[in-house]
Design an enzyme around this catalytic site. Structure first.
Site, PDB file in Angstrom:
ATOM      1  N   GLY A   1       1.577   1.151   1.231  1.00 12.08           N
ATOM      2  CA  GLY A   1       3.019   1.353   1.232  1.00 12.08           C
ATOM      3  C   GLY A   1       3.520   1.624  -0.173  1.00 12.08           C
ATOM      4  O   GLY A   1       2.847   1.292  -1.155  1.00 12.08           O
TER       5      GLY A   1
ATOM      6  N   GLN B   1       9.142   2.056  -7.224  1.00 11.55           N
ATOM      7  CA  GLN B   1       7.795   2.149  -7.810  1.00 11.55           C
ATOM      8  C   GLN B   1       7.519   3.528  -8.398  1.00 11.55           C
ATOM      9  O   GLN B   1       6.540   3.705  -9.122  1.00 11.55           O
ATOM     10  CB  GLN B   1       6.724   1.822  -6.759  1.00 11.55           C
ATOM     11  CG  GLN B   1       6.739   0.372  -6.303  1.00 11.55           C
ATOM     12  CD  GLN B   1       5.657   0.127  -5.287  1.00 11.55           C
ATOM     13  OE1 GLN B   1       5.844   0.407  -4.113  1.00 11.55           O
ATOM     14  NE2 GLN B   1       4.506  -0.361  -5.724  1.00 11.55           N
TER      15      GLN B   1
ATOM     16  N   CYS C   1      -0.642  -4.719  -4.553  1.00 15.89           N
ATOM     17  CA  CYS C   1       0.502  -3.839  -4.803  1.00 15.89           C
ATOM     18  C   CYS C   1       0.074  -2.770  -5.792  1.00 15.89           C
ATOM     19  O   CYS C   1      -0.595  -3.081  -6.784  1.00 15.89           O
ATOM     20  CB  CYS C   1       1.652  -4.668  -5.372  1.00 15.89           C
ATOM     21  SG  CYS C   1       3.129  -3.698  -5.712  1.00 15.89           S
ATOM     22  N   LEU C   2       0.480  -1.533  -5.543  1.00 20.61           N
ATOM     23  CA  LEU C   2       0.115  -0.434  -6.454  1.00 20.61           C
ATOM     24  C   LEU C   2       0.723  -0.638  -7.843  1.00 20.61           C
ATOM     25  O   LEU C   2       0.231  -0.078  -8.820  1.00 20.61           O
ATOM     26  CB  LEU C   2       0.564   0.915  -5.878  1.00 20.61           C
ATOM     27  CG  LEU C   2      -0.177   1.362  -4.599  1.00 20.61           C
ATOM     28  CD1 LEU C   2       0.486   2.619  -4.033  1.00 20.61           C
ATOM     29  CD2 LEU C   2      -1.647   1.615  -4.877  1.00 20.61           C
TER      30      LEU C   2
ATOM     31  N   HIS D   1       6.956  -6.482   2.442  1.00 23.98           N
ATOM     32  CA  HIS D   1       6.548  -6.268   1.054  1.00 23.98           C
ATOM     33  C   HIS D   1       7.356  -5.112   0.434  1.00 23.98           C
ATOM     34  O   HIS D   1       7.879  -5.231  -0.678  1.00 23.98           O
ATOM     35  CB  HIS D   1       5.040  -5.971   1.017  1.00 23.98           C
ATOM     36  CG  HIS D   1       4.489  -5.630  -0.327  1.00 23.98           C
ATOM     37  ND1 HIS D   1       3.546  -6.408  -0.966  1.00 23.98           N
ATOM     38  CD2 HIS D   1       4.732  -4.590  -1.168  1.00 23.98           C
ATOM     39  CE1 HIS D   1       3.250  -5.858  -2.132  1.00 23.98           C
ATOM     40  NE2 HIS D   1       3.950  -4.750  -2.283  1.00 23.98           N
ATOM     41  N   GLU D   2       7.463  -4.009   1.164  1.00 20.05           N
ATOM     42  CA  GLU D   2       8.164  -2.833   0.620  1.00 20.05           C
ATOM     43  C   GLU D   2       9.665  -3.075   0.520  1.00 20.05           C
ATOM     44  O   GLU D   2      10.306  -2.653  -0.445  1.00 20.05           O
ATOM     45  CB  GLU D   2       7.867  -1.579   1.455  1.00 20.05           C
ATOM     46  CG  GLU D   2       6.391  -1.178   1.526  1.00 20.05           C
ATOM     47  CD  GLU D   2       5.693  -1.133   0.176  1.00 20.05           C
ATOM     48  OE1 GLU D   2       6.331  -0.809  -0.837  1.00 20.05           O
ATOM     49  OE2 GLU D   2       4.486  -1.458   0.144  1.00 20.05           O
TER      50      GLU D   2
ATOM     51  N   HIS E   1      10.533  -4.881  -2.545  1.00 14.15           N
ATOM     52  CA  HIS E   1      10.618  -4.022  -3.740  1.00 14.15           C
ATOM     53  C   HIS E   1      12.044  -3.495  -3.946  1.00 14.15           C
ATOM     54  O   HIS E   1      12.487  -3.325  -5.076  1.00 14.15           O
ATOM     55  CB  HIS E   1       9.690  -2.809  -3.604  1.00 14.15           C
ATOM     56  CG  HIS E   1       8.281  -3.058  -4.036  1.00 14.15           C
ATOM     57  ND1 HIS E   1       7.948  -3.427  -5.319  1.00 14.15           N
ATOM     58  CD2 HIS E   1       7.104  -2.964  -3.367  1.00 14.15           C
ATOM     59  CE1 HIS E   1       6.634  -3.547  -5.416  1.00 14.15           C
ATOM     60  NE2 HIS E   1       6.089  -3.281  -4.238  1.00 14.15           N
TER      61      HIS E   1
HETATM   62 CO    CO Z   1       4.098  -3.302  -3.753  1.00  8.72          CO
END
Ligand code: CO
Length: 173
Positions: A43, A48, A98-99, A140-141, A144
């Site tokens: 995701g 991000q 997480c990226l 999670h997203e 963000h």
């Molecule tokens: Co993340």
């Protein structure tokens, strides 16, 4: 697009609602999908990639994750202005990464089921009932978009990296 990593302050800001799904927003969504696929993530949220807008994309092509666990398939899901409208009292603990926090994993406890209201990329109002990995990814997203990272919610004693031979290496933030 370049993925912003911790400790960039942009990851801690709140995103704004998308007012109009114009060409700029559509272009951003396309770029986000491409970036997510190139990074091999599950995701991605607009902050991000340095855009403080309430847009998230999620997709899972299945296969094994870094912990060797089978991941379910989640079709490409593009959500604009997503909101959690319901979540179960029942929770579930699982690994998260997480990226924006590369190579770090930890256990996060989250509601097992969630209901989300959002707009799709065509501006149509939609409602999603999700469970398990999909529910986790959505939460999670959406976090963000509120400047929240999984490490804020993780059991910090479980934070780890995975070594070249698959070994767990404990870390401290
Ligand atoms: Co993340």
């Amino acid at each position: 697009m370049e993925i912003v990593k911790v400790p960039s302050p942009i990851l801690r800001k709140k995103s704004e609602e998308v007012k109009k799904i114009d060409l700029r927003v559509k272009g951003l969504i396309n770029d986000m999908v491409k970036t997510l696929r190139e990074a091999g993530g599950l995701g991605l949220a607009a902050p991000q990639v340095s855009h403080l807008l309430k847009i998230i994309v999620i997709e899972s092509k299945g296969g094994k994750n870094k912990h060797g666990e089978e991941r379910p398939i989640i079709p490409l899901t593009i959500l604009i202005n997503p909101k959690v409208t319901k979540c179960s009292r029942e929770t579930e603990k699982d690994h998260e990464g997480c990226l924006s926090i590369p190579e770090i994993w930890g256990i996060v406890e989250r509601p097992k089921l969630v209901t989300i209201k959002a707009l799709n990329e065509k501006g149509k109002s939609i409602k999603i009932k999700a469970q398990e990995l999909f529910a986790r990814s959505l939460q999670h997203e959406i976090d963000h978009l509120n400047g929240i990272l999984f490490t804020d919610k993780a059991d910090l004693s479980t934070l780890h990296k995975i070594g070249p031979d698959g070994e767990i290496i404990k870390i401290k933030l």
